[in-house]
Design an enzyme around this catalytic site. Structure first.
Site, PDB file in Angstrom:
ATOM      1  N   LYS A  67       0.827  -1.226   0.000  1.00  0.00           N
ATOM      2  CA  LYS A  67       0.000   0.000   0.000  1.00  0.00           C
ATOM      3  C   LYS A  67       0.851   1.262   0.000  1.00  0.00           C
ATOM      4  O   LYS A  67       0.458   2.272  -0.568  1.00  0.00           O
ATOM      5  CB  LYS A  67      -0.919   0.025   1.233  1.00  0.00           C
ATOM      6  CG  LYS A  67      -1.622  -1.291   1.557  1.00  0.00           C
ATOM      7  CD  LYS A  67      -2.591  -1.717   0.502  1.00  0.00           C
ATOM      8  CE  LYS A  67      -2.939  -3.185   0.661  1.00  0.00           C
ATOM      9  NZ  LYS A  67      -3.585  -3.786  -0.477  1.00  0.00           N
TER      10      LYS A  67
ATOM     11  N   GLU B 279      -1.372   8.109   8.436  1.00  0.00           N
ATOM     12  CA  GLU B 279      -2.182   9.074   7.683  1.00  0.00           C
ATOM     13  C   GLU B 279      -3.049   9.879   8.638  1.00  0.00           C
ATOM     14  O   GLU B 279      -3.413   9.406   9.709  1.00  0.00           O
ATOM     15  CB  GLU B 279      -3.159   8.336   6.743  1.00  0.00           C
ATOM     16  CG  GLU B 279      -2.522   7.651   5.586  1.00  0.00           C
ATOM     17  CD  GLU B 279      -3.541   6.874   4.752  1.00  0.00           C
ATOM     18  OE1 GLU B 279      -4.643   6.567   5.243  1.00  0.00           O
ATOM     19  OE2 GLU B 279      -3.198   6.569   3.605  1.00  0.00           O
TER      20      GLU B 279
ATOM     21  N   ARG C  88      -7.772  -7.909  -8.347  1.00  0.00           N
ATOM     22  CA  ARG C  88      -8.562  -9.132  -8.528  1.00  0.00           C
ATOM     23  C   ARG C  88      -9.957  -8.771  -9.032  1.00  0.00           C
ATOM     24  O   ARG C  88     -10.350  -7.603  -9.025  1.00  0.00           O
ATOM     25  CB  ARG C  88      -8.722  -9.841  -7.173  1.00  0.00           C
ATOM     26  CG  ARG C  88      -9.437  -8.953  -6.151  1.00  0.00           C
ATOM     27  CD  ARG C  88      -9.800  -9.653  -4.862  1.00  0.00           C
ATOM     28  NE  ARG C  88     -10.606  -8.809  -4.004  1.00  0.00           N
ATOM     29  CZ  ARG C  88     -10.144  -7.916  -3.148  1.00  0.00           C
ATOM     30  NH1 ARG C  88      -8.838  -7.729  -3.020  1.00  0.00           N
ATOM     31  NH2 ARG C  88     -10.960  -7.183  -2.423  1.00  0.00           N
TER      32      ARG C  88
ATOM     33  N   HIS D 249     -15.596  -4.039   8.439  1.00  0.00           N
ATOM     34  CA  HIS D 249     -14.814  -4.135   7.196  1.00  0.00           C
ATOM     35  C   HIS D 249     -15.313  -5.201   6.235  1.00  0.00           C
ATOM     36  O   HIS D 249     -14.650  -5.507   5.244  1.00  0.00           O
ATOM     37  CB  HIS D 249     -13.319  -4.317   7.485  1.00  0.00           C
ATOM     38  CG  HIS D 249     -12.769  -3.199   8.320  1.00  0.00           C
ATOM     39  ND1 HIS D 249     -12.762  -1.898   7.882  1.00  0.00           N
ATOM     40  CD2 HIS D 249     -12.255  -3.180   9.569  1.00  0.00           C
ATOM     41  CE1 HIS D 249     -12.257  -1.125   8.840  1.00  0.00           C
ATOM     42  NE2 HIS D 249     -11.949  -1.881   9.878  1.00  0.00           N
TER      43      HIS D 249
END
Ligand code: MV4
Length: 452
Positions: free
Chosen positions: A116, A200, A291, A234
């Protein structure tokens, strides 16, 4: 040319891929675990071979076993579906080394997406907005304090190889930073075998909006966005296309970002770029999913493009056969992910035998499922049992159609999340398109079918 492929997956997605292959005249080989010998994908495929015991690690994740079946059955390609080995650069590489076309991105593109921090750095370099914070992995606690002081609290610590919410820590004040920084590092090492982490600015109440792309040989196109903010822990529950808050101008802008990033990492096949949208309406690139995704059908419904067939075509011809100017977004689609779980008992998984089943249909309804009457849902895998997708001209009509189809869905013998979806889509804030990633937490107290 692909004459015969192996599908390295199970459940509804294995069936989805087999269907695309049948229509393209490609023969299919299903793999299954001992627990899945009665699973529908084994019956729909031309051939099926057992790859190991119930445990995923010893069957659907066993690269040696799967490659052996490829050799034994003489396939010329492998489709990984989602989950399992879909984003394993190592698996993609081994397939290719053994002469089996991997129907997905190259190992390099999978790796560039999986890290990431790397994806974020590339995005930033080419002018795509990213969430303020680090562009490189954070090495020391001193560095962590400096970044947090610059962006201001709260901040979020994420694992470079994490994603999908795994390995994240929110830090609300400087007193907690040292402790949570060290914990995050340790957890990342344990969970992902790599302790690279980044920091972040934490966005409060964001929306999760993602862009579907198709890419091949330096070329890329976008197929509009999906709104994926309705989720619990999530796990996405409802996805829709288009997003109720994305304007035509935003869509073109997001599409251009997605295409630019896909080209920058030489991406091929189908892929998704995730963005967060803050309360002010700013978009920030977050990560790439290398994907086919669970929610791809909503994009298919509003574009008329069969994304799985396009993946197969890209694998065969190494070029796109759709131009951006051919892509038109028309109508509205909403998908409900139906799980074998008990909403009254903290969403505890409910495997077991399906005693009776009625699957809804009628105009504008699409079902992706592997369940059938008499099927025994094994306890060993994901609890997704069906995807119900409604399509209609407008969002209000689509919601009414979805409501109608949910009321027809009958699954006896197990608990499912059908009732939970009925609650969600009746909420005024859902109907008004007024929600963010905290929607479920904020509304579940109103619902009598939910106890957590
Ligand atoms: C965030 C965030 C707020 N600020 N990053 C969760 C999944 C992973 N892909 C990233 N996630 C988030 N990252 C910053 N800087 C909030 C989330 C988040 C979230 C994102 C998408 C969908 C659901 C979510 C639920 C909670 C938190």
């Amino acid at each position: 040319m692909l004459k015969k492929i192996l599908i390295a997956n199970r459940g509804e997605i294995a069936i989805r891929i087999i269907r695309a292959c049948k229509e393209l005249g490609i023969k299919t080989v299903a793999i299954y675990s001992e627990r899945d010998s009665n699973s529908l994908h084994t019956k729909f495929a031309d051939e099926s071979v057992c790859v190991g015991p119930s445990s995923s690690a010893l069957s659907y994740l066993s690269i040696p076993n799967i490659i052996s079946v490829c050799e034994l059955t003489g396939v010329d390609g492998v489709h990984p579906g989602y989950g399992f080995l879909a984003e394993s650069a190592r698996f993609a590489e081994i397939c290719e080394e053994n002469g089996f076309k991997f129907i997905g991105p190259s190992p390099d593109a999978i790796m560039a997406s999986g890290d990431k921090v790397n994806a974020k750095r590339v995005a930033k370099e080419i002018g795509i907005p990213v969430i303020p914070g680090t562009a490189e992995p954070v090495k020391s606690i001193e560095e962590a304090f400096e970044i947090a002081n610059n962006t201001g609290y709260p901040v979020i610590i994420k694992a470079a190889l994490g994603g999908g919410g795994r390995g994240m820590r929110v830090v609300t004040n400087s007193d907690d930073l040292q402790k949570l920084f060290l914990m995050a590092k340790q957890e990342a090492k344990l969970a992902f075998g790599d302790d690279k982490i980044y920091i972040e600015k934490y966005l409060e109440n964001p929306r999760h909006i993602e862009v579907q792309i198709l890419a091949a040989d330096g070329d890329a196109i976008w197929l509009g966005e999906r709104e994926c903010s309705i989720q619990r822990r999530h796990q996405k529950l409802i996805e829709e296309a288009p997003s109720p808050v994305v304007s035509d101008a935003d869509r073109v802008k997001l599409g251009a970002y997605a295409v630019k990033l896909a080209k920058a990492i030489n991406y091929s096949s189908a892929g998704t770029l995730e963005f967060l949208r803050d309360k002010q309406g700013n978009f920030y690139f977050m990560e790439i999913n290398a994907r086919i995704q669970v929610e791809h059908p909503v994009s298919e419904m509003v574009t008329g493009i069969d994304i799985v067939k396009e993946q197969l075509n890209i694998a065969m011809e190494n070029k796109l056969n759709i131009k951006q100017s051919d892509v038109k977004i028309k109508g509205h689609a909403i998908e409900c992910r139906i799980n074998a779980e008990d909403p009254l008992n903290g969403f505890r998984p409910c495997p077991g035998k399906i005693k009776a089943l009625y699957i809804p249909g009628g105009p504008g309804i699409r079902i992706e499922t592997h369940i059938y009457s008499g099927y025994d849902i094994p306890p060993d895998y994901d609890s997704l049992i069906a995807k119900l997708i409604a399509y209609d001209e407008t969002r209000p009509q689509c919601i009414k159609r979805l409501e109608r189809a949910l009321s027809e869905f009958l699954v006896e013998g197990i608990y499912t999340t059908v009732s939970f979806h009925q609650n969600i889509i009746k909420e005024k804030d859902f109907i008004d398109g007024n929600f963010d990633v905290n929607f479920i937490e904020e509304h579940k107290a109103n619902w009598d079918t939910v106890k957590t």
